[in-house]
Motif scaffolding. Structure first.
Motif, PDB file in Angstrom:
ATOM      1  N   SER A   8       0.842  -1.201   0.000  1.00 48.42           N
ATOM      2  CA  SER A   8       0.000   0.000   0.000  1.00 48.42           C
ATOM      3  C   SER A   8       0.875   1.248   0.000  1.00 48.42           C
ATOM      4  CB  SER A   8      -0.949  -0.002   1.196  1.00 48.42           C
ATOM      5  OG  SER A   8      -0.234   0.214   2.381  1.00 48.42           O
ATOM      6  N   GLY A   9       0.512   2.190  -0.827  1.00 48.37           N
ATOM      7  CA  GLY A   9       1.237   3.459  -0.886  1.00 48.37           C
ATOM      8  C   GLY A   9       2.541   3.400  -1.654  1.00 48.37           C
ATOM      9  N   LEU A  10       2.801   2.303  -2.356  1.00 50.87           N
ATOM     10  CA  LEU A  10       4.055   2.214  -3.104  1.00 50.87           C
ATOM     11  C   LEU A  10       3.830   2.452  -4.595  1.00 50.87           C
ATOM     12  CD1 LEU A  10       5.894  -0.925  -1.641  1.00 50.87           C
ATOM     13  CD2 LEU A  10       6.076   1.470  -0.976  1.00 50.87           C
ATOM     14  N   ASP A  11       4.745   3.218  -5.212  1.00 50.38           N
ATOM     15  CA  ASP A  11       4.689   3.301  -6.667  1.00 50.38           C
ATOM     16  C   ASP A  11       5.425   2.083  -7.236  1.00 50.38           C
ATOM     17  OD1 ASP A  11       7.425   3.783  -6.575  1.00 50.38           O
ATOM     18  OD2 ASP A  11       7.195   5.956  -6.736  1.00 50.38           O
ATOM     19  N   ILE A  12       5.412   1.962  -8.564  1.00 52.44           N
ATOM     20  CA  ILE A  12       5.950   0.753  -9.191  1.00 52.44           C
ATOM     21  C   ILE A  12       7.431   0.534  -8.864  1.00 52.44           C
ATOM     22  CG2 ILE A  12       6.530  -0.248 -11.451  1.00 52.44           C
ATOM     23  CD1 ILE A  12       3.655  -0.671 -10.699  1.00 52.44           C
ATOM     24  N   ASP A  13       8.218   1.625  -8.866  1.00 54.26           N
ATOM     25  CA  ASP A  13       9.648   1.485  -8.577  1.00 54.26           C
ATOM     26  C   ASP A  13       9.880   0.990  -7.156  1.00 54.26           C
ATOM     27  OD1 ASP A  13      10.460   2.220 -11.069  1.00 54.26           O
ATOM     28  OD2 ASP A  13      10.641   4.363 -10.571  1.00 54.26           O
ATOM     29  N   ALA A  14       9.155   1.617  -6.214  1.00 52.76           N
ATOM     30  CA  ALA A  14       9.307   1.235  -4.814  1.00 52.76           C
ATOM     31  C   ALA A  14       8.832  -0.204  -4.609  1.00 52.76           C
ATOM     32  CB  ALA A  14       8.525   2.184  -3.917  1.00 52.76           C
ATOM     33  N   LEU A  15       7.766  -0.557  -5.285  1.00 50.80           N
ATOM     34  CA  LEU A  15       7.233  -1.915  -5.172  1.00 50.80           C
ATOM     35  C   LEU A  15       8.275  -2.933  -5.648  1.00 50.80           C
ATOM     36  CD1 LEU A  15       4.730  -3.627  -4.513  1.00 50.80           C
ATOM     37  CD2 LEU A  15       3.964  -3.302  -6.858  1.00 50.80           C
ATOM     38  N   ARG A  16       8.961  -2.570  -6.721  1.00 49.42           N
ATOM     39  CA  ARG A  16       9.995  -3.459  -7.264  1.00 49.42           C
ATOM     40  C   ARG A  16      11.150  -3.612  -6.260  1.00 49.42           C
ATOM     41  NH1 ARG A  16      14.326  -2.302  -9.574  1.00 49.42           N
ATOM     42  NH2 ARG A  16      13.742  -0.116  -9.885  1.00 49.42           N
ATOM     43  N   ILE A  17      11.592  -2.499  -5.694  1.00 44.78           N
ATOM     44  CA  ILE A  17      12.710  -2.549  -4.733  1.00 44.78           C
ATOM     45  C   ILE A  17      12.329  -3.388  -3.513  1.00 44.78           C
ATOM     46  CG2 ILE A  17      14.145  -1.174  -3.179  1.00 44.78           C
ATOM     47  CD1 ILE A  17      13.689   1.190  -5.186  1.00 44.78           C
ATOM     48  N   VAL A  18      11.127  -3.114  -2.992  1.00 43.32           N
ATOM     49  CA  VAL A  18      10.665  -3.845  -1.807  1.00 43.32           C
ATOM     50  C   VAL A  18      10.548  -5.341  -2.121  1.00 43.32           C
ATOM     51  CG1 VAL A  18       8.616  -4.222  -0.369  1.00 43.32           C
ATOM     52  CG2 VAL A  18       9.519  -1.912  -0.653  1.00 43.32           C
ATOM     53  N   SER A  19       9.978  -5.658  -3.288  1.00 43.56           N
ATOM     54  CA  SER A  19       9.781  -7.065  -3.651  1.00 43.56           C
ATOM     55  C   SER A  19      11.104  -7.790  -3.817  1.00 43.56           C
ATOM     56  CB  SER A  19       8.994  -7.172  -4.958  1.00 43.56           C
ATOM     57  OG  SER A  19       7.786  -6.472  -4.838  1.00 43.56           O
ATOM     58  N   GLU A  20      12.069  -7.102  -4.416  1.00 46.69           N
ATOM     59  CA  GLU A  20      13.390  -7.722  -4.565  1.00 46.69           C
ATOM     60  C   GLU A  20      13.985  -8.025  -3.198  1.00 46.69           C
ATOM     61  OE1 GLU A  20      15.662  -5.078  -7.035  1.00 46.69           O
ATOM     62  OE2 GLU A  20      14.592  -5.694  -8.862  1.00 46.69           O
ATOM     63  N   GLY A  21      13.805  -7.075  -2.265  1.00 44.65           N
ATOM     64  CA  GLY A  21      14.288  -7.289  -0.908  1.00 44.65           C
ATOM     65  C   GLY A  21      13.637  -8.514  -0.284  1.00 44.65           C
ATOM     66  N   VAL A  22      12.325  -8.598  -0.442  1.00 40.90           N
ATOM     67  CA  VAL A  22      11.598  -9.736   0.144  1.00 40.90           C
ATOM     68  C   VAL A  22      12.029 -11.037  -0.531  1.00 40.90           C
ATOM     69  CG1 VAL A  22       9.320 -10.769   0.487  1.00 40.90           C
ATOM     70  CG2 VAL A  22       9.632  -8.303   0.823  1.00 40.90           C
ATOM     71  N   ASN A  23      12.095 -11.034  -1.861  1.00 43.81           N
ATOM     72  CA  ASN A  23      12.468 -12.258  -2.586  1.00 43.81           C
ATOM     73  C   ASN A  23      13.862 -12.746  -2.212  1.00 43.81           C
ATOM     74  OD1 ASN A  23      10.079 -12.746  -3.993  1.00 43.81           O
ATOM     75  ND2 ASN A  23      10.610 -11.255  -5.585  1.00 43.81           N
ATOM     76  N   SER A  24      14.760 -11.775  -1.938  1.00 43.45           N
ATOM     77  CA  SER A  24      16.120 -12.190  -1.578  1.00 43.45           C
ATOM     78  C   SER A  24      16.135 -12.909  -0.230  1.00 43.45           C
ATOM     79  CB  SER A  24      17.048 -10.973  -1.538  1.00 43.45           C
ATOM     80  OG  SER A  24      16.761 -10.195  -0.392  1.00 43.45           O
ATOM     81  N   LEU A  25      15.090 -12.703   0.557  1.00 43.90           N
ATOM     82  CA  LEU A  25      15.022 -13.369   1.874  1.00 43.90           C
ATOM     83  C   LEU A  25      14.359 -14.741   1.799  1.00 43.90           C
ATOM     84  CD1 LEU A  25      14.030 -10.357   4.145  1.00 43.90           C
ATOM     85  CD2 LEU A  25      16.182 -11.597   4.194  1.00 43.90           C
ATOM     86  N   ARG A  26      13.787 -15.059   0.653  1.00 41.27           N
ATOM     87  CA  ARG A  26      13.140 -16.374   0.532  1.00 41.27           C
ATOM     88  C   ARG A  26      14.192 -17.457   0.594  1.00 41.27           C
ATOM     89  NH1 ARG A  26       8.176 -16.014  -3.830  1.00 41.27           N
ATOM     90  NH2 ARG A  26       7.788 -18.136  -3.098  1.00 41.27           N
ATOM     91  N   ASN A  27      13.987 -18.392   1.497  1.00 39.60           N
ATOM     92  CA  ASN A  27      14.888 -19.546   1.544  1.00 39.60           C
ATOM     93  C   ASN A  27      14.160 -20.716   2.203  1.00 39.60           C
ATOM     94  OD1 ASN A  27      15.274 -19.620   4.388  1.00 39.60           O
ATOM     95  ND2 ASN A  27      16.908 -18.100   4.278  1.00 39.60           N
ATOM     96  N   PRO A  28      14.730 -21.897   2.148  1.00 44.18           N
ATOM     97  CA  PRO A  28      14.010 -23.096   2.624  1.00 44.18           C
ATOM     98  C   PRO A  28      13.698 -23.091   4.112  1.00 44.18           C
ATOM     99  CG  PRO A  28      15.891 -23.705   1.243  1.00 44.18           C
ATOM    100  CD  PRO A  28      16.002 -22.248   1.507  1.00 44.18           C
ATOM    101  N   GLU A  29      14.372 -22.219   4.880  1.00 42.51           N
ATOM    102  CA  GLU A  29      14.160 -22.184   6.326  1.00 42.51           C
ATOM    103  C   GLU A  29      13.089 -21.172   6.725  1.00 42.51           C
ATOM    104  OE1 GLU A  29      15.587 -24.165   8.697  1.00 42.51           O
ATOM    105  OE2 GLU A  29      16.167 -25.217   6.855  1.00 42.51           O
ATOM    106  N   ARG A  30      12.741 -20.285   5.813  1.00 37.64           N
ATOM    107  CA  ARG A  30      11.945 -19.121   6.191  1.00 37.64           C
ATOM    108  C   ARG A  30      10.521 -19.225   5.664  1.00 37.64           C
ATOM    109  NH1 ARG A  30      15.730 -14.782   5.156  1.00 37.64           N
ATOM    110  NH2 ARG A  30      16.313 -14.851   7.348  1.00 37.64           N
TER     111      ARG A  30
END
Lengths: 249, 449
Positions: free
Chosen positions: A174-196
């Motif tokens: 909420s409240g994110l433009d496309i660029d910010a959404l991309r940055i945030v999503s990349e951050g979240v995706n980088s945290l995806r791992n089999p333990e989390r």
């Protein structure tokens, strides 16, 4: 694994969650979608341990431990992290002081040594860079004067620093433009791992184009009424929440 | 001395009059007609009004007639000998590390062996007030007691009647005192005593100085400390004035600052209080010349049954001056904090820019914050504002921090530090700022212990 069984919760005597069940194994990302007022934010706050939310029935365990018996700080140490929809502004508390206090509290709680100042600075700078958080922003008081996008990126920075096992993201898009959404999503995706394990709470399907979930649950009137794979999100985008209790606009 | 005794009804009120009769002949300046008359006149004024009660508007929340049970006899002139090491230990590491000119008063007497007198050059003067009263120099006689004094103020009258010592300082025009002057008051008396000190500081045109007044106790015995400081600030002078009050928990601390600012002067004042059972800090500031600015701010942290009252009168007597005040009160247990802030703007004081804010943070159900802002404005082209808030720790902020693993006690401490810190951050001297932020942390550590 996060197991929520028959969860009933209320705020100021109003029943909001009415028998919610979710099983979220480690390594998976689940999305919870639902109309306004269905109980999405209540679930997020109950998971983090907010006091005004009273659990009247049911259980929540994380890796077998009963988190309902834990204080908010104990949950953080046990690996539960909530990225807030509206992070609070705290004038007078420096962002770096806050980050360092939080990180060291969690580290000590997990039996790890505190980080030295240089090590801490290096770590924060590296992670902040990846989220395009400027050193200037880190010099400001906590969340004060941050734009909506900056607040959300700062939430993800905290998530990266505290390395939780269970990430709960409350309306992070909420409240994110496309660029910010991309940055945030990349951050979240980088945290995806089999333990989390990750729980994405969202009203809109948009976020799920960037963070692709393993499962989607529909929350309506305090209960999960339907579960499916990522195609369920697309279906909801098409049809709206009309059949789940939200009146058409 | 004959005086109308009808205003003096309580034991304490009568006690001061009796003590004065006994002390009069022994006080500094007893052989000087000017000094003697100054004291006698002050005592007559006191006798006519007595101690202020809650019926006196300026003392509404601090009823001295009720709160002062008795008057303590003046401390004996010969106090315990303290060494420089003792002073360092009393100040603590941070404050002792401040690069400054120290002047030390022990139980109300300036101690030469602990004090530095050589910092105002050939043109200036620095002496003990006791000496100045015995042989008053002209510059002192002309202005003493006349720098913006409040009217009908019994505390100030008692100060003039009983003053035993302090510093008399004249900084010449254009002179910059590079290091801060630190006037340290230490109480050592082991039984209840009265201590009355007075400082008179005349600051020449375009001079620069930082003046610090600090108050400590090494004994647990009660003390009634009445201290007053007159500050006559010349045109274009730049003055920082800081007070640190950390007297013991049995102390009564009654303080009066009187400041007059010339044209184009800059005055930055800060008062920090954690000590004393009962304390009142009155600040009377007048703009006597245009284009001057003043910031008078402070923080007080109280617990148990401590009572502190900051009462401020900022008098915009001339045009184009700017005043700012920010006071923060942190109140725990049964403590009571009082803030009274009055801004007066005279009819000709156009373009006045005055802002005041007082904020109380209540940490317990029983703590109380009484805030009374007052604007009296007779000019029409001015910007004036005041605000006052009183509240508890923000629960949303607490939850946010705890959800990041920060313990409840630590989260609360961070928020209290942030609250008080907003005022403390106004102090320009970095060492002092760090010392006072450290004092806030120490105060909190005692709370969490």
């Amino acid at each position: 694994m996060l197991e929520i069984k028959n969860l009933h919760a209320e705020v100021d005597g109003e029943k909001i969650l009415k028998g919610l069940n979710i099983t979220l194994p480690r390594g998976e990302v689940h999305a919870i979608m639902g109309p306004n007022g269905s109980g999405k934010s209540t679930l997020a706050n109950v998971l983090a341990g907010k006091e005004d939310y009273e659990v009247t029935k049911g259980s929540i365990t994380w890796n077998g431990a009963d988190i309902l018996k834990m204080s908010p700080e104990e949950r953080a140490i046990a690996g539960v992290f909530l990225a807030f929809q509206y992070p609070v502004e705290i004038p007078g508390v420096a962002t770096m002081t806050f980050l360092r206090t939080a990180l060291n509290a969690v580290r000590v709680g997990r039996g790890e040594p505190e980080l030295t100042t240089p090590d801490f600075m290096r770590l924060v700078r590296a992670k902040a860079d990846g989220l395009q958080i400027s050193p200037d922003m880190l010099k400001r008081p906590l969340n004060v004067g941050f734009s909506g996008g900056e607040k959300k990126r700062h939430e993800i920075l905290q998530m990266e620093l505290l390395e939780p096992g269970l990430c709960v993201l409350d309306e992070t898009d909420s409240g994110l433009d496309i660029d910010a959404l991309r940055i945030v999503s990349e951050g979240v995706n980088s945290l995806r791992n089999p333990e989390r394990a990750m729980l994405l709470i969202t009203h809109y399907q948009r976020l799920l184009n960037y963070i692709v979930p393993d499962q989607v649950h529909v929350l309506s009137d305090g209960k999960i009424v339907r579960s499916g794979d990522k195609s369920l999100a697309l279906e909801l985008e098409e049809s709206g929440y009309a059949e789940y209790g939200e009146k058409a606009a | 001395m004959d005086m109308p005794a009808n205003a003096l009804t309580t034991e304490a009120e009568q006690g001061f009059a009796e003590l004065y009769d006994g002390a009069r002949a022994k006080l500094p300046g007893a052989n000087n007609a000017w000094a003697r008359e100054l004291r006698d006149q002050a005592m007559r004024e006191y006798a006519a009004i007595g101690l202020p009660s809650r019926r006196v508007e300026e003392w509404k929340y601090t009823d001295l007639r009720r709160l002062l049970g008795e008057a303590y006899a003046p401390a004996p002139a010969l106090s315990e000998a303290l060494s420089q090491d003792d002073i360092r230990a009393i100040l603590g590491e941070g404050l002792a590390g401040l690069d400054c000119h120290q002047m030390v008063l022990v139980d109300g007497q300036l101690r030469r062996e602990l004090s530095d007198f050589g910092f105002v050059g050939d043109q200036g003067e620095v002496t003990s007030l006791g000496t100045a009263l015995a042989t008053p120099p002209k510059w002192l006689k002309t202005s003493f007691g006349k720098v913006n004094p409040p009217e009908r103020d019994a505390v100030l009258a008692l100060n003039a009647a009983f003053m035993s010592d302090g510093i008399a300082l004249r900084i010449p025009a254009g002179f910059a005192v590079t290091r801060p002057i630190h006037v340290i008051h230490v109480h050592t008396a082991k039984r209840p005593v009265g201590v009355t000190t007075r400082n008179f500081v005349s600051i020449g045109k375009a001079a620069k100085v930082t003046l610090i007044e600090s108050f400590f106790s090494v004994s647990d015995a009660a003390v009634q400390h009445n201290v007053a400081t007159e500050l006559d600030v010349g045109d274009g002078a730049q003055v920082s004035h800081i007070k640190i009050q950390n007297e013991n928990q049995a102390a009564t601390h009654l303080a009066t600052w009187m400041t007059r600012l010339g044209t184009g002067a800059d005055y930055k004042a800060f008062q920090f209080s954690v000590g004393a059972a009962l304390s009142r800090s009155q600040v009377f500031l007048i703009f006597a010349g245009e284009d001057s600015s003043a910031n008078v701010s402070g923080a007080f942290l109280l617990r148990d049954r401590q009572h502190h009252d900051t009462t401020l009168v900022v008098d915009h007597a001339v045009a184009q001056c700017e005043s700012r005040e920010l006071f923060k009160a942190v109140l725990d247990d049964d403590a009571r904090g009082v803030f009274q802030g009055k801004i007066e703007v005279h009819p000709h004081a156009q373009k006045t820019d005055a802002k005041q804010m007082a904020q109380g943070l209540l940490l317990s159900e029983a703590a109380e914050f009484d805030s009374k802002p007052e604007l009296v404005i007779f000019a029409d082209d001015v910007v004036c504002g005041h605000g006052s808030t009183s509240g508890q720790i923000d629960e949303e902020s607490m939850f946010y921090m705890r959800s990041r693993g920060i313990s409840e006690a630590q989260a609360r401490s961070l928020l209290i530090q942030a609250f008080a810190g907003e005022a403390v951050e106004l102090i320009e001297n970095e060492t002092l700022r760090e010392v006072l932020l450290g004092s806030v942390a120490d105060w909190l550590a005692k709370r969490n212990a």
